[in-house]
Design a protein around this motif. Sequence first.
Motif, PDB file in Angstrom:
ATOM      1  N   LEU A 173       0.821  -1.214   0.000  1.00  0.00           N
ATOM      2  CA  LEU A 173       0.000   0.000   0.000  1.00  0.00           C
ATOM      3  C   LEU A 173       0.856   1.266   0.000  1.00  0.00           C
ATOM      4  O   LEU A 173       0.363   2.341  -0.338  1.00  0.00           O
ATOM      5  CB  LEU A 173      -0.964  -0.004   1.192  1.00  0.00           C
ATOM      6  CG  LEU A 173      -2.056  -1.079   1.126  1.00  0.00           C
ATOM      7  CD1 LEU A 173      -2.826  -1.128   2.440  1.00  0.00           C
ATOM      8  CD2 LEU A 173      -2.995  -0.829  -0.048  1.00  0.00           C
ATOM      9  N   ALA A 174       2.132   1.140   0.333  1.00  0.00           N
ATOM     10  CA  ALA A 174       3.050   2.293   0.312  1.00  0.00           C
ATOM     11  C   ALA A 174       3.690   2.492  -1.054  1.00  0.00           C
ATOM     12  O   ALA A 174       4.314   3.536  -1.297  1.00  0.00           O
ATOM     13  CB  ALA A 174       4.136   2.111   1.372  1.00  0.00           C
ATOM     14  N   THR A 175       3.515   1.548  -1.974  1.00  0.00           N
ATOM     15  CA  THR A 175       4.125   1.677  -3.295  1.00  0.00           C
ATOM     16  C   THR A 175       3.269   2.572  -4.185  1.00  0.00           C
ATOM     17  O   THR A 175       2.065   2.715  -3.966  1.00  0.00           O
ATOM     18  CB  THR A 175       4.320   0.297  -3.958  1.00  0.00           C
ATOM     19  OG1 THR A 175       3.050  -0.339  -4.124  1.00  0.00           O
ATOM     20  CG2 THR A 175       5.257  -0.585  -3.122  1.00  0.00           C
ATOM     21  N   PRO A 176       3.870   3.181  -5.213  1.00  0.00           N
ATOM     22  CA  PRO A 176       3.137   4.146  -6.033  1.00  0.00           C
ATOM     23  C   PRO A 176       2.116   3.510  -6.976  1.00  0.00           C
ATOM     24  O   PRO A 176       2.285   2.385  -7.446  1.00  0.00           O
ATOM     25  CB  PRO A 176       4.233   4.849  -6.832  1.00  0.00           C
ATOM     26  CG  PRO A 176       5.411   3.957  -6.785  1.00  0.00           C
ATOM     27  CD  PRO A 176       5.284   3.108  -5.565  1.00  0.00           C
ATOM     28  N   TRP A 177       1.062   4.275  -7.225  1.00  0.00           N
ATOM     29  CA  TRP A 177       0.042   3.934  -8.205  1.00  0.00           C
ATOM     30  C   TRP A 177      -0.238   5.189  -9.012  1.00  0.00           C
ATOM     31  O   TRP A 177      -0.299   6.292  -8.457  1.00  0.00           O
ATOM     32  CB  TRP A 177      -1.241   3.436  -7.533  1.00  0.00           C
ATOM     33  CG  TRP A 177      -2.239   2.919  -8.524  1.00  0.00           C
ATOM     34  CD1 TRP A 177      -2.291   1.666  -9.041  1.00  0.00           C
ATOM     35  CD2 TRP A 177      -3.310   3.653  -9.136  1.00  0.00           C
ATOM     36  NE1 TRP A 177      -3.322   1.563  -9.944  1.00  0.00           N
ATOM     37  CE2 TRP A 177      -3.971   2.778 -10.022  1.00  0.00           C
ATOM     38  CE3 TRP A 177      -3.767   4.959  -9.039  1.00  0.00           C
ATOM     39  CZ2 TRP A 177      -5.062   3.160 -10.793  1.00  0.00           C
ATOM     40  CZ3 TRP A 177      -4.855   5.348  -9.802  1.00  0.00           C
ATOM     41  CH2 TRP A 177      -5.495   4.449 -10.674  1.00  0.00           C
ATOM     42  N   GLY A 178      -0.419   5.039 -10.328  1.00  0.00           N
ATOM     43  CA  GLY A 178      -0.606   6.200 -11.186  1.00  0.00           C
ATOM     44  C   GLY A 178      -1.852   6.134 -12.037  1.00  0.00           C
ATOM     45  O   GLY A 178      -2.284   5.050 -12.452  1.00  0.00           O
ATOM     46  N   PHE A 179      -2.409   7.293 -12.288  1.00  0.00           N
ATOM     47  CA  PHE A 179      -3.547   7.450 -13.186  1.00  0.00           C
ATOM     48  C   PHE A 179      -3.088   8.331 -14.330  1.00  0.00           C
ATOM     49  O   PHE A 179      -2.622   9.456 -14.103  1.00  0.00           O
ATOM     50  CB  PHE A 179      -4.732   8.077 -12.448  1.00  0.00           C
ATOM     51  CG  PHE A 179      -5.911   8.384 -13.333  1.00  0.00           C
ATOM     52  CD1 PHE A 179      -6.485   7.411 -14.131  1.00  0.00           C
ATOM     53  CD2 PHE A 179      -6.441   9.659 -13.367  1.00  0.00           C
ATOM     54  CE1 PHE A 179      -7.567   7.693 -14.949  1.00  0.00           C
ATOM     55  CE2 PHE A 179      -7.525   9.965 -14.176  1.00  0.00           C
ATOM     56  CZ  PHE A 179      -8.094   8.982 -14.966  1.00  0.00           C
ATOM     57  N   LYS A 180      -3.211   7.816 -15.573  1.00  0.00           N
ATOM     58  CA  LYS A 180      -2.720   8.518 -16.753  1.00  0.00           C
ATOM     59  C   LYS A 180      -3.825   8.659 -17.781  1.00  0.00           C
ATOM     60  O   LYS A 180      -4.669   7.776 -17.936  1.00  0.00           O
ATOM     61  CB  LYS A 180      -1.529   7.777 -17.347  1.00  0.00           C
ATOM     62  CG  LYS A 180      -0.364   7.692 -16.380  1.00  0.00           C
ATOM     63  CD  LYS A 180       0.782   6.897 -16.924  1.00  0.00           C
ATOM     64  CE  LYS A 180       1.893   6.873 -15.874  1.00  0.00           C
ATOM     65  NZ  LYS A 180       3.050   6.120 -16.326  1.00  0.00           N
ATOM     66  N   MET A 181      -3.784   9.775 -18.488  1.00  0.00           N
ATOM     67  CA  MET A 181      -4.792  10.046 -19.513  1.00  0.00           C
ATOM     68  C   MET A 181      -4.263  11.171 -20.396  1.00  0.00           C
ATOM     69  O   MET A 181      -3.606  12.094 -19.902  1.00  0.00           O
ATOM     70  CB  MET A 181      -6.096  10.473 -18.815  1.00  0.00           C
ATOM     71  CG  MET A 181      -7.230  10.803 -19.727  1.00  0.00           C
ATOM     72  SD  MET A 181      -8.790  11.046 -18.823  1.00  0.00           S
ATOM     73  CE  MET A 181      -8.418  12.431 -17.770  1.00  0.00           C
ATOM     74  N   GLY A 182      -4.551  11.081 -21.675  1.00  0.00           N
ATOM     75  CA  GLY A 182      -4.139  12.132 -22.589  1.00  0.00           C
ATOM     76  C   GLY A 182      -2.633  12.314 -22.654  1.00  0.00           C
ATOM     77  O   GLY A 182      -2.145  13.421 -22.847  1.00  0.00           O
ATOM     78  N   GLY A 183      -1.900  11.215 -22.468  1.00  0.00           N
ATOM     79  CA  GLY A 183      -0.446  11.273 -22.529  1.00  0.00           C
ATOM     80  C   GLY A 183       0.200  11.891 -21.296  1.00  0.00           C
ATOM     81  O   GLY A 183       1.405  12.131 -21.289  1.00  0.00           O
ATOM     82  N   LYS A 184      -0.571  12.125 -20.247  1.00  0.00           N
ATOM     83  CA  LYS A 184      -0.042  12.766 -19.039  1.00  0.00           C
ATOM     84  C   LYS A 184      -0.387  11.952 -17.797  1.00  0.00           C
ATOM     85  O   LYS A 184      -1.406  11.259 -17.755  1.00  0.00           O
ATOM     86  CB  LYS A 184      -0.624  14.162 -18.882  1.00  0.00           C
ATOM     87  CG  LYS A 184      -0.245  15.097 -19.998  1.00  0.00           C
ATOM     88  CD  LYS A 184      -0.832  16.464 -19.780  1.00  0.00           C
ATOM     89  CE  LYS A 184      -0.398  17.325 -20.971  1.00  0.00           C
ATOM     90  NZ  LYS A 184      -0.972  18.617 -20.960  1.00  0.00           N
ATOM     91  N   THR A 185       0.439  12.090 -16.785  1.00  0.00           N
ATOM     92  CA  THR A 185       0.123  11.528 -15.482  1.00  0.00           C
ATOM     93  C   THR A 185      -0.786  12.517 -14.775  1.00  0.00           C
ATOM     94  O   THR A 185      -0.379  13.639 -14.474  1.00  0.00           O
ATOM     95  CB  THR A 185       1.395  11.272 -14.655  1.00  0.00           C
ATOM     96  OG1 THR A 185       2.214  10.325 -15.359  1.00  0.00           O
ATOM     97  CG2 THR A 185       1.060  10.740 -13.269  1.00  0.00           C
ATOM     98  N   VAL A 186      -2.018  12.107 -14.544  1.00  0.00           N
ATOM     99  CA  VAL A 186      -2.996  12.965 -13.869  1.00  0.00           C
ATOM    100  C   VAL A 186      -2.695  12.995 -12.381  1.00  0.00           C
ATOM    101  O   VAL A 186      -2.724  14.051 -11.752  1.00  0.00           O
ATOM    102  CB  VAL A 186      -4.437  12.473 -14.136  1.00  0.00           C
ATOM    103  CG1 VAL A 186      -5.452  13.297 -13.364  1.00  0.00           C
ATOM    104  CG2 VAL A 186      -4.741  12.492 -15.624  1.00  0.00           C
ATOM    105  N   SER A 187      -2.413  11.824 -11.816  1.00  0.00           N
ATOM    106  CA  SER A 187      -2.041  11.750 -10.399  1.00  0.00           C
ATOM    107  C   SER A 187      -1.242  10.480 -10.157  1.00  0.00           C
ATOM    108  O   SER A 187      -1.435   9.469 -10.824  1.00  0.00           O
ATOM    109  CB  SER A 187      -3.282  11.792  -9.500  1.00  0.00           C
ATOM    110  OG  SER A 187      -4.163  10.747  -9.822  1.00  0.00           O
TER     111      SER A 187
END
Length: 168
Positions: free
Chosen positions: A108-122
């Motif tokens: 749960l401490a490791t990173p998770w990413g949300f990407k859209m439109g060629g960019k990392t949103v969060s």
Amino acid sequence: MVLKDFFLAQLDREAASTRKAIERVPEGHNSFKPHERSMEFGYLAALVAGMLGWIALMIDRDELNLDLADSEGFRTRPLAKKSELLASLATAVANARRALESATDEHLATPWGFKMGGKTVSQNARSIMISDAVFSHLAHHRGQLTVYLRLLESKVPAIYGPSADERI
């Protein structure tokens, strides 16, 4: 306290509140919008019903990139019947519970990413993403849903306190 236990308890509370709201959704109003820039009621109801399932997504995968074809199954689609919304919620909660029960604090401490439109949103630690992008985000959209319920003459459930229609 083990982080997954904290999240499992929160999952139970938020699932119960979400179910109360979904149970009040009237059928036949999927295209209703209180304003031209508002999302349609059917989409919003389906979004609220499925959001707790994002927990499993955040635990099981390292990211969600909506630009990739394999993400198509994660897009929200309106559902026509209340029974479908309730089934979606039940599936989301079951998947979230399964994922949380097998998670460790280290994972749960490791990173998770949300990407859209060629960019990392969060991108942040999974625990922060679950807290912010699931639980807080769900409270926001569930609040929107209760406004739509009021405008459609449905009874608004008590969620964090009493409503004009339901005392605690």
